[in-house]
Design an enzyme around this catalytic site. Structure first.
Site, PDB file in Angstrom:
ATOM      1  N   GLY A  57      -9.875 -39.068  59.843  1.00  0.00           N
ATOM      2  CA  GLY A  57      -8.695 -39.225  59.279  1.00  0.00           C
ATOM      3  C   GLY A  57      -7.586 -39.951  60.242  1.00  0.00           C
ATOM      4  O   GLY A  57      -7.805 -39.545  61.460  1.00  0.00           O
ATOM      5  N   CYS A  84     -15.287 -36.588  63.152  1.00  0.00           N
ATOM      6  CA  CYS A  84     -13.954 -37.009  63.943  1.00  0.00           C
ATOM      7  C   CYS A  84     -12.628 -35.992  63.700  1.00  0.00           C
ATOM      8  O   CYS A  84     -12.677 -34.921  64.066  1.00  0.00           O
ATOM      9  CB  CYS A  84     -13.694 -38.311  63.548  1.00  0.00           C
ATOM     10  N   HIS A 176     -18.415 -41.274  64.544  1.00  0.00           N
ATOM     11  CA  HIS A 176     -18.605 -41.436  63.090  1.00  0.00           C
ATOM     12  C   HIS A 176     -20.244 -41.814  62.994  1.00  0.00           C
ATOM     13  O   HIS A 176     -20.612 -42.894  63.192  1.00  0.00           O
ATOM     14  CB  HIS A 176     -17.849 -42.593  62.823  1.00  0.00           C
TER      15      HIS A 176
END
Ligand code: XMP
Length: 519
Positions: A57, A84, A176
């Site tokens: 985010g 993340c 990611h």
């Protein structure tokens, strides 16, 4: 009631959260994405998922008021994987610490195993070549791990890039794993779901049976109307519902006269003749084309078509006695509420044509059997239902049809020319075996006439533009890199075979900055 195992993805607003879901679905794992601020401790305890993933985010956990996971996530006793921002949230909430800024890392990075670790648990099978290539996109980083965690892998700017607390089955990474640029990301996700006990029970055959049961439960012996556009989504929805409730379904096909060559006939013969599905074919070309006369503004075109479509649909639906439900081919990407941190409305680039406002206006309840599916899953379901491959693999076609491929005023003549040119272009693409590599291809007829010479005579005809793009979701796109030979051959065929066109151009704009359609 859902009958398959379920994984919950808590969304903190990353651009790539949907990719996590897609990767999991590829592993036959059913998952749902929920914005972080809609998941409560009570709901989690009442109906615990089998595992949880915390997404990335844009926020910083060091800022006051930044998003957190419901505490129950860590108390349910289910495996949790933080990605993340999800890793930082995990560390912050479980007693570690995170430092803001200074160590931003974007793009490719390499993770080396921490001393003594070759990678096991969800990191099993990694580090085959000594280090792992990953895709990073972070500003903050974890400086102190929460109790119970140990470092599995490090990168120069993220000393705790991969961490694990095996006892609790909590895992977290700074990068990611869901993106294509983390080549072994799929391995990590697969390890995670196997470790969490997922058996891969999300298959199209089981989905189909379950969806049919649900439709029967919802509808009982009442009647359903389905708006058919000829596109894959509404067609798959219609065939599925027909399989569930037979003749209690009536389809309404509003033909606005802006379809491609033979398209209306194909839709009617497929549904009425092949499937025996009750179908009302409202041939309203005159109505739409006369309302569009003299209109050249793209938004006015879109709004005129949208308004008339609703009028016609309502009129036709009103003739179906006792209908209580409206079926729609809504897909999962339309359902996911995206998390907006800016709070402001996004800019309207184009008014999309759909029937979103209809149910309220008509007092109908919705049947949306594709709400849980991504586009490629709809195609798989279509195959399961026996729809022909040529139909399932079709490129998307916009609701306003050829109107938005005819910049400037729309006339019957121009539509006729456009239909023929488009058919030649698609035929070329099919002949060269390129159709399935391309997300969407079409011709736009331009509001320009140009001078040419054919035989010994002068021509003064329309120019057209060929458009072909690759894309995964229509949100971004690249032009398709045809060979010059292909383009030359196609231009020659269009100019020779279609009267009214004497010049062909190829549109090489990507999206952004362009859009896929011309209007
Ligand atoms: P754009 O032109 O915005 O299109 O890049 C993205 C994708 O959406 C399709 N499209 C539409 N689909 N109603 C639809 O159902 C519409 O009004 C509409 N406008 C664009 C377009 O064909 C492409 O696949």
């Amino acid at each position: 009631m859902t009958q398959h195992q379920r994984l919950l993805i808590i969304d903190f607003g990353s651009q790539v959260t949907q990719l996590i879901a897609r990767r999991l679905r590829e592993l036959n794992v059913y998952c749902e994405i929920r914005p972080f601020n809609t998941v409560t401790d009570e709901a989690l305890r009442a109906d615990p998922p089998q595992a949880i993933i915390l997404s990335g985010g844009p926020a910083s956990v060091t800022e006051p008021g930044s998003p957190r996971a419901p505490q129950a996530v860590f108390d349910l006793g289910v495996p949790v994987f933080g990605i993340c921002y999800g890793q930082q949230v995990m560390m912050q909430q479980l007693g570690g610490s995170v430092e803001a800024g200074h160590h931003a890392e974007y793009g490719r990075a390499f993770i080396s195993p921490a001393p003594g670790h070759t990678g096991d648990g969800i990191f099993a099978g990694l580090f085959g070549s000594g280090r792992e290539e990953v895709w990073m996109s972070h500003g903050d980083r974890v400086t102190e791990m929460a109790p119970g965690f140990e470092v599995i892998g490090t990168s120069p700017n993220a000393p705790v890039a991969m961490i694990a607390d095996e006892a609790r089955a909590f895992y977290a990474v700074q990068f990611h794993p869901e993106v294509h640029h983390t080549p072994n990301g799929r391995v990590m996700l697969e390890n995670f779901v196997r470790l969490a006990g997922f058996t891969g029970d999300w298959t199209m055959a089981s989905y189909k049976d379950e969806a049919i049961r649900k439709i029967r439960d919802q509808v009982g012996d009442r009647r359903v109307i389905c708006g058919l556009s000829g596109g894959v989504d509404s067609s798959v929805a219609a065939v599925l519902i027909h399989e569930a409730i037979g003749d209690q379904l009536t389809c309404v096909f509003v033909d606005h006269g802006l379809l491609r060559l033979n398209e209306a006939d194909e839709v009617v013969s497929m549904f009425r003749d092949n499937y025996n599905i009750p179908l009302i074919h409202a041939d309203e070309a005159d109505l739409f084309l006369s309302a569009l006369e003299g209109v050249s503004d793209p938004e006015v075109k879109r709004k005129t078509i949208g308004r008339l479509f609703i009028d016609v649909f309502q009129r036709e639906a009103g003739r179906i006695e006792g209908a209580e439900f409206l079926a729609q081919g809504t897909l999962y990407p339309d359902v996911i509420e995206s998390v907006s941190f800016s709070g402001g409305p996004s800019v309207t680039i184009k008014s999309h044509h759909n029937v979103g406002g209809l149910p309220d206006k008509m007092g109908l309840k919705l049947v949306e059997p594709l709400r849980e599916l991504f586009k490629d899953e709809v195609r798989a379901l279509g195959r399961e239902l026996g729809l022909p491959e040529t139909f399932i693999g079709r490129h998307p076609f916009p609701g306003p049809g050829l109107a938005i491929r005819c910049p400037g005023e729309i006339t019957r003549d121009k539509l006729e020319i456009l239909r023929k040119a488009d058919a030649v272009f698609i035929d070329q693409i099919r002949r060269h075996g390129l159709y399935d590599e391309i997300w969407q291809a079409f011709v736009a007829i331009l509001p320009v006439r140009t001078v040419g010479v054919m035989g010994d005579g002068r021509t003064y005809d329309y120019a057209c533009a060929l458009r072909a793009v690759t894309s995964v979701d229509g949100m971004t796109a690249d032009y398709y890199p045809f060979s010059h030979d292909f383009l030359g051959e196609t231009a020659t065929r269009i100019i020779n075979e279609v009267r009214g066109i004497n010049r062909c151009t190829y549109d090489i704009t990507s999206k952004p900055p362009g859009t896929i359609e011309w209007e």
